[in-house]
Write an enzyme that holds these catalytic residues in place. Structure first.
Site, PDB file in Angstrom:
ATOM      1  N   HIS A 268       0.797  -1.232   0.000  1.00  0.00           N
ATOM      2  CA  HIS A 268       0.000   0.000   0.000  1.00  0.00           C
ATOM      3  C   HIS A 268       0.837   1.294   0.000  1.00  0.00           C
ATOM      4  CE1 HIS A 268      -3.450  -2.529   1.160  1.00  0.00           C
ATOM      5  NE2 HIS A 268      -2.673  -3.063   2.073  1.00  0.00           N
ATOM      6  N   ASP A 269       1.576   1.510   1.090  1.00  0.00           N
ATOM      7  CA  ASP A 269       2.105   2.852   1.353  1.00  0.00           C
ATOM      8  C   ASP A 269       3.138   3.357   0.341  1.00  0.00           C
ATOM      9  OD1 ASP A 269       0.436   3.086   3.541  1.00  0.00           O
ATOM     10  OD2 ASP A 269       1.940   2.398   4.975  1.00  0.00           O
TER      11      ASP A 269
END
Ligand code: BDR
Ligand code: CA
Length: 338
Positions: A268-269
Site C-alpha cells: 500500500h504505502d
C-alpha cells in the site's frame, strides 16, 4: 465489484497545483514530511523516499496505528538507520486517535509492527519536540506551498496540526495519502480501510481543509501485488537493504495472500512516494470524498462520488489504477542504491 474505467490520466490540473517534482527551496528536490505508522509497507515507502534524489525528506513524524506509538517511532528510526540515514529527524506524535480508542493491526504486521528481518535497536535519538509542532513549524518556516505531506497512517497528527494552526492549510502544497477504498470495499471492516477507520474524525478534518489531496485507496493499492517474481527481483540485487525489504515483504504479504488468495499481497504505502516520483504510473479521477463518522456499521468508510452524482466539491484526486510492473521496478532500482 471491479474498479470501473475509464480513468482520466493523473495530472495536477484543476484544483491541483500544476508542477513538477521541484522544491521551492532547492530547485532539484521536492520537500516532503512523511507521517507514518511503520508497518512493513510504511518502511518500504520510507526507504523509497530516502533513496530518491528528487525528494528532500524534511523529517518523519510517527503516529499510533499499526502498532502503538512507542513502536512506530522506534520502527521509523530503525528504517532510517537501515537506509544509512541516522541524521534524519524523527518525531513522535499522537499516541491515540482524536475521538475513538486506538485500534492496532498486529495480526497483519506482527508484534513489533516490523516483523520479518532482524533489525537492530536504533542508536539515533528521537527528536525532543512533538511531531505536530514540527509539522506546523516546518510548514510556516518554508516558502508557501513548498511542503508536501505524505500520510501513510491514521491522519491524527495532520488533523491536530490543522486544528492547532489553521493558517498552515493554505501553505501546504499537497497531501498525498494512503487510505480509503470504495469499489474494493474495506480491509478492516467490510466498509472501511484501516488508516481511515482508525481515526475517521481526523480524516474528516483533513478532507474538509481545502488542501489539494491525492488519495491512494485500496482500489489502487490492491493492484500493487508483491508477487514471487517481484520479490525475487528485489533479492537478486543482493544488497542488505533489498534483502531486508524482501524479508519485510515476506512477512507482510502472508496475511493478505491467505485472505485474498493472491500471489503476493498489496504494497500500500509506497504508492504515495511512487506517485510523487512517477505520477504517470497512476490513473485516477478528481472526486468528492466524504468520511462516515456516525454509523458504527460503516464507520470510516470513504464515500467517493466517482460518478459525480452530487455537486459536492471535488476535494481529492482518487487513484484507481497503477502500473504495478513499473511501480515495482522503481522500488527495486531505487532501494538497490541505498
Ligand atoms: C494501510 O494500513 C496499514 O496496515 C498499512 O500500513 C497501510 O498504511 C492499509 O490499509
Ligand atoms: Ca501505514
Amino acid at each position: 465489484m471491479a474498479f470501473a474505467a475509464p480513468f482520466s490520466m493523473v495530472t495536477r490540473a484543476g484544483n491541483f497545483k500544476k508542477g513538477s517534482t521541484v522544491s521551492d527551496d532547492n530547485p532539484s528536490k521536492r520537500a516532503i514530511i512523511i507521517d507514518t505508522d511503520p508497518g512493513q509497507d510504511d518502511a518500504i515507502a520510507i526507504l523509497l523516499a530516502l533513496a530518491s534524489p528528487e525528494l528532500e525528506v524534511l523529517g518523519i513524524t510517527a503516529v499510533a496505528g499499526n502498532v502503538p506509538l512507542e513502536l512506530t517511532q522506534t520502527n521509523a528510526r530503525k528504517i532510517c538507520e537501515l537506509a544509512g540515514r541516522p541524521d534524519m529527524r524523527v518525531f513522535a506524535g499522537a499516541s491515540r486517535p482524536l475521538v475513538r480508542p486506538l485500534v492496532t493491526a498486529e495480526y497483519v504486521h506482527g508484534k513489533t509492527g516490523l516483523d520479518g528481518p532482524v533489525l537492530p535497536e536504533p542508536e539515533m535519538a528521537l527528536e525532543d519536540g512533538f511531531a505536530v509542532d514540527f509539522i506546523i513549524d516546518t510548514i510556516r518556516a518554508r516558502p508557501n506551498q513548498s511542503v508536501t505531506l505524505c500520510a501513510l497512517g491514521p491522519l491524527t497528527n495532520i488533523a491536530l496540526a490543522l486544528v492547532k494552526a489553521p493558517d498552515i492549510a493554505a501553505k501546504i502544497r499537497e497531501i498525498v495519502l494512503m487510505g480509503g477504498g470504495f469499489f474494493e470495499g474495506g480491509n478492516v471492516t467490510p466498509a472501511a480501510e484501516f488508516n481511515i477507520y482508525v481515526d475517521p474524525h481526523a480524516a474528516t478534518t483533513v478532507f474538509e481543509a481545502g488542501i489539494p489531496i491525492v488519495m491512494a485507496p485500496l482500489d489502487c493499492t490492491h493492484k500493487a501485488l508483491t508477487t514471487r517474481a517481484r520479490e525475487a527481483a528485489l533479492r537478486a540485487k543482493k544488497t542488505p537493504v533489498c534483502d531486508a525489504a524482501a524479508d519485510l515483504i515476506d512477512f507482510f504479504e502472508r496475511f493478505d495472500e491467505d485472505k485474498y488468495g493472491t500471489d503476493g499481497g498489496p504494497l500500500h504505502d509506497p504508492c504515495v512516494i511512487a506517485y510523487l516520483l512517477q505520477p504517470t504510473l497512476f490513473k485516477g479521477r478528481h472526486c468528492n470524498v466524504s468520511i462516515e463518522t456516525t454509523s458504527e456499521l460503516t464507520m470510516g468508510m470513504t464515500v467517493i462520488d466517482w460518478w459525480g452524482v452530487t455537486d459536492l466539491p471535488k476535494n481529492a484526486l482518487v487513484l484507481g489504477d497503477v502500473d504495478a510492473g513499473g511501480f515495482f521496478d522503481l522500488i527495486t532500482e531505487r532501494l538497490a542504491t541505498l
